[in-house]
Design an enzyme around this catalytic site. Sequence first.
Site, PDB file in Angstrom:
ATOM      1  N   GLY A 230       0.781  -1.238   0.000  1.00  0.00           N
ATOM      2  CA  GLY A 230       0.000   0.000   0.000  1.00  0.00           C
ATOM      3  C   GLY A 230       0.811   1.285   0.000  1.00  0.00           C
TER       4      GLY A 230
ATOM      5  CG  ASP B  63       5.498  -4.677   5.983  1.00  0.00           C
ATOM      6  OD1 ASP B  63       4.865  -5.420   6.764  1.00  0.00           O
ATOM      7  OD2 ASP B  63       4.946  -3.817   5.287  1.00  0.00           O
TER       8      ASP B  63
ATOM      9  CE1 TYR C 239      -6.119   2.934  11.010  1.00  0.00           C
ATOM     10  CE2 TYR C 239      -7.597   4.811  10.753  1.00  0.00           C
ATOM     11  CZ  TYR C 239      -6.515   4.069  10.314  1.00  0.00           C
ATOM     12  OH  TYR C 239      -5.809   4.470   9.185  1.00  0.00           O
TER      13      TYR C 239
ATOM     14  CE  LYS D 144      -3.331   5.377  11.503  1.00  0.00           C
ATOM     15  NZ  LYS D 144      -1.950   5.189  11.013  1.00  0.00           N
TER      16      LYS D 144
ATOM     17  CB  ALA E 228      -7.372   2.734  -4.037  1.00  0.00           C
ATOM     18  CB  THR E 229      -4.092   0.641   0.404  1.00  0.00           C
ATOM     19  OG1 THR E 229      -4.891   0.614   1.602  1.00  0.00           O
ATOM     20  CG2 THR E 229      -3.596   2.034   0.144  1.00  0.00           C
TER      21      THR E 229
ATOM     22  CD1 TRP F  57     -18.180  20.042   2.398  1.00  0.00           C
ATOM     23  CD2 TRP F  57     -18.163  18.009   1.447  1.00  0.00           C
ATOM     24  NE1 TRP F  57     -18.426  20.193   1.051  1.00  0.00           N
ATOM     25  CE2 TRP F  57     -18.412  18.991   0.436  1.00  0.00           C
ATOM     26  CE3 TRP F  57     -18.098  16.667   1.080  1.00  0.00           C
ATOM     27  CZ2 TRP F  57     -18.607  18.641  -0.905  1.00  0.00           C
ATOM     28  CZ3 TRP F  57     -18.286  16.325  -0.244  1.00  0.00           C
ATOM     29  CH2 TRP F  57     -18.544  17.305  -1.236  1.00  0.00           C
TER      30      TRP F  57
HETATM   31  N1  LIG Z   1      -5.703   3.233   3.063  1.00  0.00           N
HETATM   32  C1  LIG Z   1      -6.255   4.287   3.623  1.00  0.00           C
HETATM   33  O1  LIG Z   1      -7.350   4.721   3.230  1.00  0.00           O
HETATM   34  C2  LIG Z   1      -5.549   5.006   4.726  1.00  0.00           C
HETATM   35  C3  LIG Z   1      -6.086   6.231   5.139  1.00  0.00           C
HETATM   36  C4  LIG Z   1      -5.461   6.935   6.158  1.00  0.00           C
HETATM   37  C5  LIG Z   1      -4.326   6.431   6.750  1.00  0.00           C
HETATM   38  N2  LIG Z   1      -3.820   5.240   6.350  1.00  0.00           N
HETATM   39  C6  LIG Z   1      -2.615   4.760   7.032  1.00  0.00           C
HETATM   40  O2  LIG Z   1      -1.593   4.544   6.087  1.00  0.00           O
HETATM   41  C7  LIG Z   1      -0.713   3.527   6.568  1.00  0.00           C
HETATM   42  C8  LIG Z   1      -0.548   2.460   5.486  1.00  0.00           C
HETATM   43  O3  LIG Z   1      -1.816   1.859   5.265  1.00  0.00           O
HETATM   44  P1  LIG Z   1      -2.193   1.097   3.917  1.00  0.00           P
HETATM   45  O4  LIG Z   1      -3.541   1.533   3.539  1.00  0.00           O
HETATM   46  O5  LIG Z   1      -1.080   1.187   2.963  1.00  0.00           O
HETATM   47  O6  LIG Z   1      -2.359  -0.392   4.503  1.00  0.00           O
HETATM   48  P2  LIG Z   1      -1.698  -1.785   4.082  1.00  0.00           P
HETATM   49  O7  LIG Z   1      -2.403  -2.788   4.901  1.00  0.00           O
HETATM   50  O8  LIG Z   1      -1.669  -1.928   2.602  1.00  0.00           O
HETATM   51  O9  LIG Z   1      -0.183  -1.616   4.576  1.00  0.00           O
HETATM   52  C9  LIG Z   1       0.170  -1.595   5.929  1.00  0.00           C
HETATM   53  C10 LIG Z   1       1.493  -2.317   6.089  1.00  0.00           C
HETATM   54  O10 LIG Z   1       1.886  -2.231   7.468  1.00  0.00           O
HETATM   55  C11 LIG Z   1       2.460  -3.488   7.823  1.00  0.00           C
HETATM   56  N3  LIG Z   1       2.403  -3.728   9.258  1.00  0.00           N
HETATM   57  C12 LIG Z   1       1.296  -3.960  10.025  1.00  0.00           C
HETATM   58  N4  LIG Z   1       1.665  -4.231  11.280  1.00  0.00           N
HETATM   59  C13 LIG Z   1       3.010  -4.176  11.336  1.00  0.00           C
HETATM   60  C14 LIG Z   1       3.967  -4.379  12.353  1.00  0.00           C
HETATM   61  N5  LIG Z   1       3.604  -4.697  13.610  1.00  0.00           N
HETATM   62  N6  LIG Z   1       5.281  -4.245  12.056  1.00  0.00           N
HETATM   63  C15 LIG Z   1       5.680  -3.937  10.798  1.00  0.00           C
HETATM   64  N7  LIG Z   1       4.807  -3.730   9.774  1.00  0.00           N
HETATM   65  C16 LIG Z   1       3.497  -3.860  10.044  1.00  0.00           C
HETATM   66  C17 LIG Z   1       1.619  -4.507   7.064  1.00  0.00           C
HETATM   67  O11 LIG Z   1       2.276  -5.769   6.976  1.00  0.00           O
HETATM   68  C18 LIG Z   1       1.410  -3.817   5.730  1.00  0.00           C
HETATM   69  O12 LIG Z   1       2.409  -4.164   4.804  1.00  0.00           O
HETATM   70  C19 LIG Z   1      -1.339   2.984   7.859  1.00  0.00           C
HETATM   71  O13 LIG Z   1      -0.712   3.585   8.973  1.00  0.00           O
HETATM   72  C20 LIG Z   1      -2.775   3.430   7.728  1.00  0.00           C
HETATM   73  O14 LIG Z   1      -3.399   3.564   8.999  1.00  0.00           O
HETATM   74  C21 LIG Z   1      -4.402   4.512   5.358  1.00  0.00           C
END
Ligand SMILES: NC(=O)c1ccc[n+]([C@@H]2O[C@H](COP(=O)([O-])OP(=O)(O)OC[C@H]3O[C@@H](n4cnc5c(N)ncnc54)[C@H](O)[C@@H]3O)[C@@H](O)[C@H]2O)c1
Length: 255
Positions: A21, A41, A161, A165, A195-196, A255
């Site tokens: 992601g 990771d 969550y 944050k 989108a992830t 909003w």
């Molecule tokens: N996707 C969204 O809409 C969104 C929105 C806001 C914030 N975020 C934040 O962005 C960041 C990335 O999210 P994403 O959407 O790419 O998710 P994702 O699930 O694709 O990627 C998250 C990664 O973190 C790794 N991870 C989880 N626990 C771990 C640990 N204990 N040690 C090491 N690695 C670990 C996972 O293995 C994974 O590869 C996160 O912090 C998420 O909260 C995402």
Amino acid sequence: MAVPSFRLDDSVALVTGAGSGIGRRLAIGLAEMGADVGCLDLPQSDLASTAEAIGETGRRAVALPADVTRAEALAEAVARVERELGPLRLAVNAAGIANAAPAEDMPVEQWNKVIEVNLNGVFLSCQAEGRALLRNGGGSIVNIASMSGTIANRGLTQAHYNASKAAVTQLTKSLATEWCDRGIRVNSVSPGYTATPMNRRPEVAERVARFEADTPLGRMATVDEMVGPTVFLLSDAASFVTGVDLLVDGGVTCW
Ligand SMILES: NC(=O)c1ccc[n+]([C@@H]2O[C@H](COP(=O)([O-])OP(=O)(O)OC[C@H]3O[C@@H](n4cnc5c(N)ncnc54)[C@H](O)[C@@H]3O)[C@@H](O)[C@H]2O)c1
């Protein structure tokens, strides 16, 4: 005065959550901007493909299977990055997890796990990175928080969550002020709906139309759109920016 550079040429960076992601895309994006990147990771994640994509940019990568909730694993990862790539100057902390349960039913174990990874994991990552940056004369850290630290997402029962944050943005400000006189800037990027794989969770996937309707720009972000804001905060172009939370949310919080 010359226009400050947005590039990261020849600096060494560490990115957590680099197997998937946003973290994966940011690790590659930092390499595209000239950095060598340690990619951290969990052991079961696909760090090999991130490292391979970085190799294709002409920069170097080190795959670091480790858990961000373990301080000693983070210390080892930082030491390995410095041994193999050079003195650490930049870090992005993107590792995180998400799930949902109504607050009145949420088991404390579920609450604790999200806080452990999303908050404690970011603190321990910053601590390990900060120790290296202090030794190396400074640098820049970006924590990936979320717009869920500012708003509560309509229809999503994820108090743990959202709280984690919000805490990350306050942690970021605290570290920015603790390290401000020793050359380290600390900021956060707060993505909106992106989108992830995280948004392919069952409780979220069916809500994509709602997410788009809630976003003034009318769509979810791509992971590519997180690169520019993160690189900006890491680079010299942001030399007077510390302790900010940069919302990259397509306008949701208006909003
Ligand atoms: N996707 C969204 O809409 C969104 C929105 C806001 C914030 N975020 C934040 O962005 C960041 C990335 O999210 P994403 O959407 O790419 O998710 P994702 O699930 O694709 O990627 C998250 C990664 O973190 C790794 N991870 C989880 N626990 C771990 C640990 N204990 N040690 C090491 N690695 C670990 C996972 O293995 C994974 O590869 C996160 O912090 C998420 O909260 C995402």
